[in-house]
Design an enzyme around this catalytic site. Sequence first.
Site, short mmCIF file in Angstrom:
data_model
loop_
_atom_site.label_atom_id
_atom_site.label_comp_id
_atom_site.label_asym_id
_atom_site.label_seq_id
_atom_site.Cartn_x
_atom_site.Cartn_y
_atom_site.Cartn_z
CG ASP A 8 -0.27 5.15 -0.96
OD1 ASP A 8 -0.19 5.94 0.00
OD2 ASP A 8 -1.30 5.01 -1.64
CG ASP A 126 -9.41 3.48 5.12
OD1 ASP A 126 -9.14 4.68 4.92
OD2 ASP A 126 -8.62 2.70 5.69
#
Length: 237
Positions: A8, A126
């Site tokens: 990330d 998500d």
Amino acid sequence: MRLLPAIDLIDGKIVRLTEGDFNTEEQYGDPYEKLKEWQGRVPMLHLIDLEGAKAGEPRHLDVVRFAKTCGFFVQTGGGIRSEEALDAVMATGADRVLLGTKAFTDPDFLDRALAKYGDRVAVALDAYDGIVAVNGWQEATDLKDIDAAKGLVDRGVKTILYTDIGSDGKLNGPNLERMKALREAVSVTLIASGGVTTEADVEALQAAGIDEAVVGKALLSGQVSLDDLIEWEARHA
């Protein structure tokens, strides 16, 4: 089961967050060095532009391009909310591009993306407590995860990455209940993300019929090694 090491990115650095909270940022060094370290050892990579997700436009396309020169199968996403941004990410050579917010706020955009790029387009679903979140996990919607997944499949999506926000970055295992419910609801390629920490987690996800799993903080923090991931994948192929 295929395992994807995760990177990330914020401000050119590898980071990890807990539950998507930008105030919990922990840094893990330079992405180019990490990619060179992993090169030739694992085939697939999960590369997410967190800064782009928050800003609403990709910010780390150079890292994606470098990952492709290293020979990885690259799954990437973060901030892809326009056709220009989608084209730019696809132009890096990324193998699988994740749409998030835009897939839920503008279904016509998703339709156009699928028509243009086909199976290279996947969707990042998500959710926190079963409720879909968008805009870098900062905003809850009124969509339930199962209903959203079914809707994506109806539109032609072939791959869904499901992140349980409540498990992300906590190193305490995935949300098997939600993964099992999703597996029962849809038959497309399903990728688990959030909390995958041990081989037992991998075994449980495989038993639930999950196709792929992302391993992030457990790997970067040293709780598991890249060798562990390689061995786990070999044993659960």
